[in-house]
Design a protein around this motif. Structure first.
Motif, PDB file in Angstrom:
ATOM      1  N   ALA A 104       0.859  -1.184   0.000  1.00 40.40           N
ATOM      2  CA  ALA A 104       0.000   0.000   0.000  1.00 40.40           C
ATOM      3  C   ALA A 104       0.893   1.230   0.000  1.00 40.40           C
ATOM      4  O   ALA A 104       1.890   1.292   0.722  1.00 40.40           O
ATOM      5  CB  ALA A 104      -0.906   0.012   1.227  1.00 40.40           C
ATOM      6  N   ARG A 105       0.536   2.202  -0.832  1.00 38.67           N
ATOM      7  CA  ARG A 105       1.225   3.492  -0.859  1.00 38.67           C
ATOM      8  C   ARG A 105       0.159   4.560  -0.749  1.00 38.67           C
ATOM      9  O   ARG A 105      -0.786   4.594  -1.534  1.00 38.67           O
ATOM     10  CB  ARG A 105       2.025   3.686  -2.139  1.00 38.67           C
ATOM     11  N   SER A 138       3.807   0.720   2.750  1.00 42.81           N
ATOM     12  CA  SER A 138       3.837  -0.447   3.607  1.00 42.81           C
ATOM     13  C   SER A 138       3.780  -1.687   2.729  1.00 42.81           C
ATOM     14  O   SER A 138       3.064  -1.715   1.731  1.00 42.81           O
ATOM     15  CB  SER A 138       2.645  -0.429   4.569  1.00 42.81           C
ATOM     16  N   GLN A 139       4.566  -2.689   3.102  1.00 46.25           N
ATOM     17  CA  GLN A 139       4.567  -3.969   2.398  1.00 46.25           C
ATOM     18  C   GLN A 139       4.488  -5.077   3.430  1.00 46.25           C
ATOM     19  O   GLN A 139       5.033  -4.952   4.519  1.00 46.25           O
ATOM     20  CB  GLN A 139       5.837  -4.162   1.577  1.00 46.25           C
ATOM     21  N   GLN A 140       3.820  -6.137   3.042  1.00 50.14           N
ATOM     22  CA  GLN A 140       3.690  -7.271   3.942  1.00 50.14           C
ATOM     23  C   GLN A 140       3.738  -8.541   3.117  1.00 50.14           C
ATOM     24  O   GLN A 140       3.067  -8.659   2.093  1.00 50.14           O
ATOM     25  CB  GLN A 140       2.366  -7.181   4.692  1.00 50.14           C
ATOM     26  N   GLN A 141       4.545  -9.469   3.576  1.00 50.89           N
ATOM     27  CA  GLN A 141       4.583 -10.771   2.924  1.00 50.89           C
ATOM     28  C   GLN A 141       3.268 -11.475   3.228  1.00 50.89           C
ATOM     29  O   GLN A 141       2.839 -11.549   4.376  1.00 50.89           O
ATOM     30  CB  GLN A 141       5.771 -11.579   3.431  1.00 50.89           C
ATOM     31  N   VAL A 142       2.620 -11.986   2.183  1.00 46.20           N
ATOM     32  CA  VAL A 142       1.295 -12.571   2.344  1.00 46.20           C
ATOM     33  C   VAL A 142       1.354 -13.918   3.048  1.00 46.20           C
ATOM     34  O   VAL A 142       0.603 -14.180   3.978  1.00 46.20           O
ATOM     35  CB  VAL A 142       0.589 -12.696   0.973  1.00 46.20           C
ATOM     36  N   GLN A 143       2.242 -14.771   2.614  1.00 46.07           N
ATOM     37  CA  GLN A 143       2.383 -16.102   3.207  1.00 46.07           C
ATOM     38  C   GLN A 143       3.840 -16.338   3.573  1.00 46.07           C
ATOM     39  O   GLN A 143       4.735 -15.807   2.925  1.00 46.07           O
ATOM     40  CB  GLN A 143       1.935 -17.192   2.221  1.00 46.07           C
ATOM     41  N   PRO A 144       4.103 -17.154   4.574  1.00 41.95           N
ATOM     42  CA  PRO A 144       5.491 -17.480   4.902  1.00 41.95           C
ATOM     43  C   PRO A 144       6.135 -18.291   3.767  1.00 41.95           C
ATOM     44  O   PRO A 144       5.445 -18.870   2.926  1.00 41.95           O
ATOM     45  CB  PRO A 144       5.389 -18.305   6.185  1.00 41.95           C
ATOM     46  N   ASP A 145       7.445 -18.330   3.756  1.00 40.10           N
ATOM     47  CA  ASP A 145       8.181 -18.997   2.676  1.00 40.10           C
ATOM     48  C   ASP A 145       7.842 -20.477   2.564  1.00 40.10           C
ATOM     49  O   ASP A 145       7.825 -21.036   1.468  1.00 40.10           O
ATOM     50  CB  ASP A 145       9.688 -18.828   2.886  1.00 40.10           C
TER      51      ASP A 145
END
Length: 162
Positions: A104-105, A138-145
């Motif tokens: 999101a920006r 803001s950035q967020q990893q959606v799922q873990p690796d």
């Protein structure tokens, strides 16, 4: 009892001290306004990333409506958020639960307080309209690796059958 010269001296001292006090208040007020905007915007951007990470099909409209409601906490005064010539919110949202990253920006314009506008313009911190641009990302990893390595992959519909 004080003499007339002592009373006159305190009046002269007040005449010198009052403009300095007003300038100090302005110097503290402008960063406070910008900090308030950034805190509200950062919270809205972070929550939008969490919402995008749990939304399927890339429905960004729901997340954008959510962000606009959160940004309603910022007063519609030009010193907080330029709103007089139409809304200046820039909202860019990308990602969903199938993406690697949700981001999101958010950006807006803020009209500087009097006396600050000239100083900020001289420093080159204002845009063509004389406003400050406040922006957060803001950035967020959606799922873990480990989800990528799983047999079921990233598709949540495959997870429900397990």
């Amino acid at each position: 009892m004080s003499s007339a010269t002592e009373r006159g001296q305190s009046t002269v001292e007040a005449a010198f001290a009052l403009p300095v006090l007003v300038l100090l208040v302005l110097l503290l007020l402008q960063p406070g306004i910008i900090l308030y905007d950034r805190v509200v915007m950062q919270g809205a951007a972070s929550e939008a990333c969490r919402l995008l990470a749990t939304t399927s099909g890339g429905d960004v409209g729901l997340a954008e409506d959510f962000v606009r409601r959160r940004l309603g906490a910022i007063p519609q005064l030009d010193q907080f958020h330029v709103h007089s010539e139409g809304c200046s919110w820039v909202i860019e949202l990308t990602g969903d639960e199938a993406s690697n990253v949700a981001s999101a920006r958010l950006a807006t314009e803020v009209r500087p307080l009097p006396l600050m506008d000239g100083a900020l313009a001289l420093l080159g911190l204002t845009n063509g309209q004389g406003n400050l641009v406040v922006q957060v990302e803001s950035q967020q990893q959606v799922q873990p690796d480990w989800v990528d390595e799983a047999v079921e992959g990233r598709d949540p519909s495959n997870w429900t059958g397990i």
